[in-house]
Design an enzyme around this catalytic site. Structure first.
Site, PDB file in Angstrom:
ATOM      1  N   LEU A 103       1.179  13.837  37.775  1.00  0.00           N
ATOM      2  CA  LEU A 103       1.744  15.144  38.127  1.00  0.00           C
ATOM      3  C   LEU A 103       2.783  15.434  37.042  1.00  0.00           C
ATOM      4  O   LEU A 103       3.463  14.508  36.583  1.00  0.00           O
ATOM      5  CB  LEU A 103       2.423  15.093  39.499  1.00  0.00           C
ATOM      6  CG  LEU A 103       1.514  14.947  40.724  1.00  0.00           C
ATOM      7  CD1 LEU A 103       2.350  14.885  42.006  1.00  0.00           C
ATOM      8  CD2 LEU A 103       0.513  16.089  40.814  1.00  0.00           C
ATOM      9  N   ASP A 104       2.922  16.684  36.678  1.00  0.00           N
ATOM     10  CA  ASP A 104       3.912  17.042  35.655  1.00  0.00           C
ATOM     11  C   ASP A 104       5.313  16.663  36.125  1.00  0.00           C
ATOM     12  O   ASP A 104       5.561  16.535  37.326  1.00  0.00           O
ATOM     13  CB  ASP A 104       3.888  18.557  35.394  1.00  0.00           C
ATOM     14  CG  ASP A 104       2.568  19.012  34.816  1.00  0.00           C
ATOM     15  OD1 ASP A 104       1.850  18.177  34.230  1.00  0.00           O
ATOM     16  OD2 ASP A 104       2.249  20.214  34.969  1.00  0.00           O
TER      17      ASP A 104
END
Ligand code: URA
Length: 236
Positions: A103-104
């Site tokens: 996930l960013d």
């Protein structure tokens, strides 16, 4: 069969030196008997091993659910940023779990962490097309035509055409997006391709595994046997 001191240190009880000291001090019993021989051969899956009065459970793999907060990178090491590995409580740290996918840094929500490379590989493999559901807030209202565009697949900035995705618009500025692949910054880039900007992103589910909303941001818990069943079914 394995040496008692090796089994104990693999369980995260302490270093080889520390566990030897515990055994010598009479703090370790195997199948109800105090043992003083740290080289004793034990079956880690069958022997009942008690350390300082506590039964220790041997297992090779750990499966965790993290509600990832913003500000942490999905990695186990980074030169500059804090990593999700720093959120793993000490009782699980010795398993050295790593995040399943990425996930960013500014994305929140469901992140599975495990040391089971095979399961992670299967969950991430494009072959299984595991659906991932995201909640997003965008800078402007999404429109009906975006639903159609996502369903057809949109062309990203690098020319890649995405697989069909489902876009739902539960309320103004808020959307739910289901994708079956995981290109770099995929959801953000899909919205860019229709002229919109994601300002908040949170993953709600991966396959049948749903983020436990009781988990505070940054909190981790083990997956339940039911959730394990879901994950295994997902990657079969
Ligand atoms: N898509 C993104 O753009 N970012 C994420 O973190 C996950 C999916």
């Amino acid at each position: 069969m394995e040496r008692l001191d090796k089994v104990l240190s693999n369980m995260g009880i302490g270093s080889r030196k520390e566990v030897k000291a515990l055994v010598r001090a009479g703090e370790v019993s195997v199948d109800g008997k105090v043992v003083k021989d740290f080289g004793l051969q034990v079956d880690p899956y069958k022997s009942e091993i008690v350390v300082c009065g506590q039964l220790v459970e041997y297992r090779e793999f750990i499966y965790l659910m993290l509600n990832k907060p913003a500000g942490f990178v999905s990695a186990t090491e980074d030169k500059h940023m804090r990593t999700v590995a720093e959120l793993v409580p000490p009782q699980y740290a010795h398993f050295e779990p790593f995040p399943v996918g990425r996930l960013d840094i500014d994305t929140e929500g469901l992140l599975v962490m495990t040391n089971d490379g095979q399961l992670a590989h299967r969950l991430l493999s494009p072959k299984y097309k595991v659906p991932k559901l995201y909640y997003a807030q965008i800078n402007v209202e999404a429109e009906e035509e975006d639903i159609e565009a996502f369903a057809q697949g949109v062309v990203l900035d690098d020319g890649y055409k995405t697989m069909p995705a489902k876009l739902e618009i539960p309320s103004k500025g808020e959307v739910l997006v289901t994708i079956h692949e995981g290109k770099f910054h995929q959801v953000k880039r899909m919205f860019e391709s229709v002229g919109k900007e994601v300002i908040y992103l949170k993953r709600l589910s991966m396959g049948g595994l749903t983020l436990d909303e009781d988990l505070e941001l940054g909190e981790i818990r083990e997956l339940t046997p039911e959730e394990m069943g879901i994950l295994e079914g997902e990657s079969r």
